[in-house]
Design a protein around this motif. Structure first.
Motif, PDB file in Angstrom:
ATOM      1  N   VAL A 133       3.884   8.324   6.318  1.00  0.00           N
ATOM      2  CA  VAL A 133       2.928   7.425   6.957  1.00  0.00           C
ATOM      3  C   VAL A 133       2.771   7.803   8.422  1.00  0.00           C
ATOM      4  N   ASN A 134       1.654   7.353   9.007  1.00  0.00           N
ATOM      5  CA  ASN A 134       1.367   7.578  10.415  1.00  0.00           C
ATOM      6  C   ASN A 134       1.576   6.292  11.203  1.00  0.00           C
ATOM      7  N   ARG A 135       1.681   6.450  12.483  1.00  0.00           N
ATOM      8  CA  ARG A 135       1.856   5.281  13.349  1.00  0.00           C
ATOM      9  C   ARG A 135       0.621   4.385  13.249  1.00  0.00           C
ATOM     10  N   GLY A 136       0.828   3.082  13.026  1.00  0.00           N
ATOM     11  CA  GLY A 136      -0.259   2.127  12.929  1.00  0.00           C
ATOM     12  C   GLY A 136      -0.870   1.999  11.551  1.00  0.00           C
ATOM     13  N   GLN A 137      -0.384   2.756  10.591  1.00  0.00           N
ATOM     14  CA  GLN A 137      -0.935   2.684   9.236  1.00  0.00           C
ATOM     15  C   GLN A 137      -0.534   1.363   8.575  1.00  0.00           C
ATOM     16  N   VAL A 138      -1.454   0.772   7.795  1.00  0.00           N
ATOM     17  CA  VAL A 138      -1.191  -0.486   7.107  1.00  0.00           C
ATOM     18  C   VAL A 138      -0.276  -0.220   5.915  1.00  0.00           C
ATOM     19  N   LEU A 139       0.838  -0.925   5.878  1.00  0.00           N
ATOM     20  CA  LEU A 139       1.804  -0.770   4.787  1.00  0.00           C
ATOM     21  C   LEU A 139       1.660  -1.870   3.738  1.00  0.00           C
ATOM     22  N   LYS A 199      -3.301 -11.211  12.853  1.00  0.00           N
ATOM     23  CA  LYS A 199      -2.937  -9.802  12.991  1.00  0.00           C
ATOM     24  C   LYS A 199      -1.669  -9.497  12.198  1.00  0.00           C
ATOM     25  N   TYR A 200      -0.735 -10.436  12.186  1.00  0.00           N
ATOM     26  CA  TYR A 200       0.529 -10.223  11.479  1.00  0.00           C
ATOM     27  C   TYR A 200       0.373 -10.268   9.971  1.00  0.00           C
ATOM     28  N   THR A 201      -0.779 -10.631   9.475  1.00  0.00           N
ATOM     29  CA  THR A 201      -0.989 -10.586   8.022  1.00  0.00           C
ATOM     30  C   THR A 201      -1.092  -9.150   7.524  1.00  0.00           C
ATOM     31  N   GLN A 202      -1.169  -8.196   8.438  1.00  0.00           N
ATOM     32  CA  GLN A 202      -1.122  -6.774   8.091  1.00  0.00           C
ATOM     33  C   GLN A 202       0.163  -6.179   8.653  1.00  0.00           C
ATOM     34  N   VAL A 203       0.975  -5.596   7.789  1.00  0.00           N
ATOM     35  CA  VAL A 203       2.229  -4.955   8.211  1.00  0.00           C
ATOM     36  C   VAL A 203       1.914  -3.509   8.552  1.00  0.00           C
ATOM     37  N   LEU A 204       2.130  -3.120   9.823  1.00  0.00           N
ATOM     38  CA  LEU A 204       1.788  -1.790  10.314  1.00  0.00           C
ATOM     39  C   LEU A 204       3.046  -0.962  10.543  1.00  0.00           C
ATOM     40  N   ALA A 205       2.905   0.341  10.383  1.00  0.00           N
ATOM     41  CA  ALA A 205       4.027   1.259  10.639  1.00  0.00           C
ATOM     42  C   ALA A 205       4.240   1.378  12.147  1.00  0.00           C
ATOM     43  N   PRO A 206       5.455   1.135  12.635  1.00  0.00           N
ATOM     44  CA  PRO A 206       5.696   1.231  14.083  1.00  0.00           C
ATOM     45  C   PRO A 206       5.744   2.662  14.601  1.00  0.00           C
ATOM     46  N   ASP A 207       5.909   3.615  13.692  1.00  0.00           N
ATOM     47  CA  ASP A 207       5.987   5.023  14.087  1.00  0.00           C
ATOM     48  C   ASP A 207       5.673   5.879  12.865  1.00  0.00           C
ATOM     49  N   ALA A 208       5.381   7.136  13.097  1.00  0.00           N
ATOM     50  CA  ALA A 208       5.180   8.066  11.987  1.00  0.00           C
ATOM     51  C   ALA A 208       6.536   8.356  11.339  1.00  0.00           C
ATOM     52  N   LEU A 229       0.793  -1.227   0.000  1.00  0.00           N
ATOM     53  CA  LEU A 229       0.000   0.000   0.000  1.00  0.00           C
ATOM     54  C   LEU A 229       0.825   1.276   0.000  1.00  0.00           C
ATOM     55  N   VAL A 230       2.129   1.204   0.178  1.00  0.00           N
ATOM     56  CA  VAL A 230       2.959   2.410   0.223  1.00  0.00           C
ATOM     57  C   VAL A 230       4.169   2.225  -0.677  1.00  0.00           C
ATOM     58  N   ASN A 231       4.802   3.355  -0.974  1.00  0.00           N
ATOM     59  CA  ASN A 231       6.003   3.333  -1.798  1.00  0.00           C
ATOM     60  C   ASN A 231       7.052   4.235  -1.161  1.00  0.00           C
ATOM     61  N   VAL A 232       8.235   4.232  -1.743  1.00  0.00           N
ATOM     62  CA  VAL A 232       9.338   5.040  -1.217  1.00  0.00           C
ATOM     63  C   VAL A 232       8.961   6.523  -1.287  1.00  0.00           C
ATOM     64  N   GLY A 233       9.204   7.233  -0.193  1.00  0.00           N
ATOM     65  CA  GLY A 233       8.904   8.655  -0.123  1.00  0.00           C
ATOM     66  C   GLY A 233       7.559   8.974   0.480  1.00  0.00           C
TER      67      GLY A 233
END
Length: 394
Positions: A98-104, A183-192, A91-95
């Motif tokens: 992202v916010n904390r907890g956002q699905v990557l 839960k681990y099937t979703q990769v979440l951002a650990p921090d903003a 769901l994201v690319n370089v640059g």
């Protein structure tokens, strides 16, 4: 009576003329020389029209210049916590910010959902068995006093009750494990922060711990200044710093920490400087991790003699100014220069020696002047400069 006779001395006419000319000629020559000097002075023309300024005084900042590299404050490595699952979506690319907890990214979850359903069924079975075991144990306790059943049977019922309860706890733990896998099937951002690298690709099957993304935490950058051991003691935490990008753009920063050790090979110590974001909470694109940048540490300020930069001419590797004399002629004076600063857009330069404060010097056209040139002064335009020191009256 005796007659006194006077003798007349006759002087030859050529000798008399020679004596007269020897007395009159020096006076005429002196008068002629004076007249010629006045004529030459009157006919002399100024070689250049210049403006004048005075050596002033101002408070100049004391700076320490250093070089170093830009780097991320902290770069988090985001890896896979599941093993053997296929990446279904990135769901994201370089640059991207992202916010904390956002699905990557997301993994395919069909197999994990099946395991969760199986664990739930096992839990229901264990709970049903436990209900029966508890009922039998309660009945055995009620008959214990009557002696209708043996102590061995009572013990078996009580043991079966404890075993059934343990199986319920184990089934719950198994369900928790499967739910964690889900839960681990979703990769979440650990921090903003900002995504700085991405290795995750759709369809890839990755192992546990494999790197998927890199994240610059909170988007913070730092400048790692390389400072000699002699200057390291001049720097303290909280000191203001101006960091200059390769394209000349500047950013304000603050010293976070001075390294506790110095490299034994080159005697260089690192100073970690936090780059402060602008009002929009973002740093300029001129600052990127990995860049080589220059910076200036603000050590304080001190009084200094200053003159405009354009009043200094460099010849043969030395700096000179042209002092204005009362006869409108200039005298070339060698000076020592020091720090520089900007005052309302005009650059001022510090004079360490060679001339005194309050001395009047030429401020323009100095590159075309020579020692002893006659100049014509014109009024300089009124521009804010460093505080001038009035010349002392003689």
């Amino acid at each position: 009576m005796k007659e006194v006779t006077m003798k007349t001395i006759s002087i030859p006419l050529p000798l008399l003329v020679l004596v007269f000319m020897s007395v009159i000629a020096p006076a005429k020559a002196q008068n002629a020389a004076s007249a010629n000097a006045k004529a030459v002075s009157a006919s002399a023309k100024p070689s250049l029209t210049v403006t004048a300024t005075q050596v002033g005084q101002a408070q100049m900042a004391t700076k320490l210049t250093a070089n170093g590299s830009l780097a991320a404050w902290q770069e988090a490595i985001i890896g896979s916590e599941s093993s053997g699952l296929r990446i279904a979506e990135v769901l994201v690319n370089v640059g991207d910010v992202v916010n904390r907890g956002q699905v990557l990214a997301r993994f395919a979850s069909e197999a994990v959902n099946a395991d969760v359903a199986q664990a739930k069924a096992a839990l229901l079975e264990a709970e049903a068995t436990a209900v029966e075991a508890v009922t039998n144990a309660d009945r055995a306790r009620g008959l214990q006093a009557s002696g209708a059943i043996s102590k061995q049977q009572i013990g078996q019922y009580l043991t079966a009750e404890q075993t059934a309860k343990a199986r319920v706890a184990a089934a719950k733990a198994s369900l928790d494990v499967q739910q964690i896998r889900l839960k681990y099937t979703q990769v979440l951002a650990p921090d903003a922060g900002i995504i700085s690298a991405r290795t995750a690709t759709v369809g890839a099957v990755v192992g546990n711990g494999a790197e998927l993304f890199r994240l610059i935490r909170q988007g913070r950058l730092e400048w790692r200044a390389e400072v000699t051991s002699a200057d390291l003691s001049k720097i303290a935490s909280g000191m203001s710093v101006t960091v200059i990008a390769p394209n000349g753009e500047q950013a304000q920063a603050k010293v976070r920490m001075v390294a506790p050790t110095v490299d034994v090979n080159n005697r260089i110590g690192l100073v970690y400087v936090d780059l402060l974001p602008a009002k929009d909470k973002k740093l300029s694109n001129a600052f990127k991790p990995g860049m080589f940048a220059r910076g200036e540490f603000m050590l304080g300020s001190s009084a200094a003699m200053t003159i405009p930069q354009q009043a200094v001419v460099v010849r043969d590797g030395f700096s000179y100014v042209f002092k204005l004399n009362p006869d409108q002629r200039v005298t070339q004076v060698k000076v020592q220069t020091g720090r520089r600063m900007q005052v309302n857009g005009a650059e001022q330069i510090e004079i360490l020696g060679g001339i005194n404060a309050g001395t009047q010097i030429a401020a323009s056209g100095v590159g075309f002047l020579n020692d002893g040139d006659l100049v014509k002064l014109v009024a300089a335009p009124i521009t804010p400069t460093a505080n001038p020191v009035p010349a002392t009256k003689k």
